[in-house]
Motif scaffolding. Structure first.
Motif, PDB file in Angstrom:
ATOM      1  N   THR A 192       2.577 -33.277 -16.581  1.00  0.00           N
ATOM      2  CA  THR A 192       3.520 -33.683 -17.447  1.00  0.00           C
ATOM      3  C   THR A 192       3.715 -35.321 -16.796  1.00  0.00           C
ATOM      4  O   THR A 192       3.410 -34.895 -16.182  1.00  0.00           O
ATOM      5  CB  THR A 192       5.215 -32.754 -16.958  1.00  0.00           C
ATOM      6  OG1 THR A 192       4.439 -31.763 -17.107  1.00  0.00           O
ATOM      7  CG2 THR A 192       6.104 -33.307 -17.987  1.00  0.00           C
TER       8      THR A 192
ATOM      9  N   GLY B  37       7.776 -35.070 -20.292  1.00  0.00           N
ATOM     10  CA  GLY B  37       6.455 -34.034 -21.063  1.00  0.00           C
ATOM     11  C   GLY B  37       6.464 -35.235 -21.851  1.00  0.00           C
ATOM     12  O   GLY B  37       6.966 -35.992 -22.259  1.00  0.00           O
TER      13      GLY B  37
ATOM     14  N   ASP C 250       2.130 -38.993 -13.053  1.00  0.00           N
ATOM     15  CA  ASP C 250       1.698 -37.539 -13.867  1.00  0.00           C
ATOM     16  C   ASP C 250       2.071 -37.388 -13.120  1.00  0.00           C
ATOM     17  O   ASP C 250       1.412 -37.127 -11.599  1.00  0.00           O
ATOM     18  CB  ASP C 250      -0.214 -38.085 -13.961  1.00  0.00           C
ATOM     19  CG  ASP C 250      -0.523 -37.305 -15.527  1.00  0.00           C
ATOM     20  OD1 ASP C 250       0.282 -37.259 -16.291  1.00  0.00           O
ATOM     21  OD2 ASP C 250      -1.473 -35.914 -14.742  1.00  0.00           O
TER      22      ASP C 250
END
Ligand code: ATP
Ligand code: MG
Lengths: 219, 339
Positions: free
Chosen positions: B304, B272, B300
């Protein structure tokens, strides 16, 4: 012009008799045969209502009847025919063995057509919570419809053949003409006319079957 | 929403037995997009088919939305099945019926009124983007479109759960992507819990929030997708992660490092917003270290970012220790690895 002793009226009546015998036995045979076919598809191992005892019993009965050639079947069930039709000769009497002959054949054809419908379709139906009757009615029958029409054409054609044999023992129809006039009285015109009529019937039924099947198939 | 407890499934063949499932426990929460991944024959299809009782467990319990399926009457079971939609690898559409009729099927079975069926089907076709295909037949559609019909049909009875067995395996990558986005919308818009069976890790990566890895009839690893991607514990999970994200240092680079005399690296794993911290400059400026990034990878997952970095950190040992504890305080997973 031709050296023949049959009249046009006789011939037309014979065609009518053939159509009557084939039509009636097809109708009744299709009803019984379809039910029988559906039952063996349902009760087979892995079927929707698997019931191996029922399946094997019906399977054996179907095989037994199917292994008897029509002419022998017809002769051997004469007493039974007499009970059902009240007589053992004539068009109505011929319909009894024809039904017994065609029912297991149609059952097998229906079985094959229904089994052609992939297990995926049945699985989709089951996943929607369909009842066994809904599965057959809304999923299997519509999907098998094209194939069932072709099966019916095949059954009809083999009925026409069998009905001509019924003529040989006084069943009436075009087979009767061929035997009575053609075989016993050396009337080649009678034989040839019979053959031509049969060819036309078969051609017509097969093309109609193909056409209808294509129409409903959409594939 | 879905609970599987101590599930065993044995298939009886002529003389042999196949143990398809050997003690599976699984719990899927409401709103999850739960992925099940495994190699061919691992028992994934068997597992998903237990959830709507297309298959009965030989042992163990299946509980769906609070109902134990084992002691339901056939009628009650059919009612429960209506709450569970299913889509298939080969779509399983009725070739002899129009798209409209296909989607309408669950409603026809439920004996809904013509009007109700019509408005619901049109709404669904619109949702999956096929409103102009209502009167076409399946044979006139592409694979991706057929799967959209499958999804619309599965949604017709307003299910709480959607089961997908290899729903994208017959599709090309682009079509797969569009079907996955559609499934994501199904999950968001209708709040439907989705269970996805696949052998492609990219499917898990794109839409699942949780994943179970199966092997030989057992669940060998289970957890949030980020966790499993970040540090897969089982060899098979690791292999699956590697198919979409190269988290191992390539052997060529390892070789170079050894020749240079480097034998250990620091592996950082960030998730994140942590993945976008200015780590390198901090290490260099604040802790006065010599840092080089040997190998990095970012991926990805569900909007996130997961970042994995292999750093070669040189400098004062005490500074290095302080640096590493600083990283740990900032939610970076730190691990020393040998090359
Ligand atoms: N109906 C059945 N009868 C007998 N054995 C079966 C049946 N269905 C599955 N099996 C066996 O159970 C095991 C698991 O099969 P399953 O279909 O669940 O695997 P899978 O993980 O879905 O594989 P794939 O990725 O190939 O679809 C296999 O060994 C298979 O041969
Ligand atoms: Mg499978």
């Amino acid at each position: 012009m031709f050296d023949t002793s049959i009249t046009l009226d006789q011939f037309i009546e014979a065609i009518g008799d053939t159509l009557y015998m084939v039509g009636m036995s097809l109708l009744i045979g299709t009803i019984f045969g379809s039910i029988l076919g559906i039952v063996i598809v349902f009760t087979r191992r892995g079927g929707i209502l698997a019931f191996p005892m029922v399946y094997s019993t019906l399977n054996v009965i179907i095989n037994i009847i199917r292994s008897v050639p029509f002419i022998i079947l017809m002769v051997s069930i004469t007493p039974f025919t007499r009970v059902i039709a009240g007589t053992s000769i004539g068009t109505n009497a011929a319909i009894v063995p024809l039904i017994i002959f065609i029912t297991p054949f149609i059952a097998r054809l229906v079985e094959n057509s229904l089994l052609e419908v992939g297990s995926g379709i049945v699985e989709a139906a089951e996943s929607m919570g369909a009842t066994p009757l809904q599965i057959i009615w809304h999923f299997i029958l519509p999907e098998a419809f094209g194939s069932l029409i072709l099966s019916l054409a095949t059954a009809t054609i083999s009925l026409i053949g069998a009905s001509a044999m019924a003529g040989a023992v006084g069943g009436g129809g075009v087979g009767d003409i061929a035997i009575l006039y053609g075989y016993h009285r050396y009337d080649s015109f009678a034989i040839i006319s019979t053959i031509i009529v049969l060819i036309i019937f078969v051609q017509f039924i097969q093309s109609a079957g193909n056409h209808l099947a294509r129409l409903v198939r959409r594939r | 929403m879905i609970e599987l407890k101590g599930i065993h499934k044995v298939y009886q063949k002529k003389n042999t037995e196949v143990q398809a499932l050997k003690g599976v426990d699984l719990s899927i929460d409401k709103g999850d997009i739960f992925g099940v991944i495994g190699y061919s024959g691992a028992g994934k299809s068997t597992l998903v088919r237990l959830v709507n009782y297309l298959e009965r467990p030989s042992q163990g319990q299946v509980i769906v939305d609070g109902a134990y399926l084992g002691n339901q009457s056939p009628h009650a079971l059919r009612q429960i099945k209506k709450q569970i939609g299913m889509i298939f690898q080969h779509f399983n559409l009725l070739e002899s019926k129009t798209i409209f009729k296909n989607v309408a099927m669950p409603l026809i079975l439920a004996k809904k009124s013509k009007q109700e069926i019509r408005s619901r089907v049109l709404e669904l076709l619109q949702f999956v983007g096929l409103e102009d295909k209502a009167s076409n037949y399946p044979s006139e559609l592409s694979g991706g479109q057929k799967q959209r019909v499958g999804i619309a049909r599965a949604l017709a009875s307003n299910p709480k759960i959607l089961l997908c067995d290899e729903a994208t395996s017959a599709l090309d990558p682009q079509t797969t992507q569009s079907i996955l986005s559609l499934l994501q919308r199904v999950n968001k818009k209708y709040g439907i819990t989705i269970m996805i069976i696949t052998h492609e890790m990219s499917v898990i990566q794109k839409i699942c929030n949780k994943v179970a890895v199966m092997e030989e009839g057992r669940v060998i690893e289970e957890g949030s997708v980020l966790d499993v991607f970040g540090h897969p514990e089982h060899e098979t999970s690791h292999k699956f992660v590697q198919t979409v994200m190269n988290t191992d240092i390539p052997s060529r680079i390892k070789e170079q490092l050894r020749q240079q005399g480097t034998h250990s690296l620091t592996k950082l794993e960030m998730v994140g917003e942590h993945a976008t911290q200015p780590i390198l400059s901090t290490l260099i400026q604040r802790f006065d270290l010599k840092v080089s990034a040997v190998f990095t990878n970012m991926i990805d997952i569900q909007n996130t970012t997961l970042a994995i970095w292999y750093l070669d950190i040189q400098g004062d040992t005490r500074n290095k220790e302080r640096a590493l504890s600083y990283l740990k305080q900032n939610d970076v997973l730190v691990k020393e690895v040998t090359v």
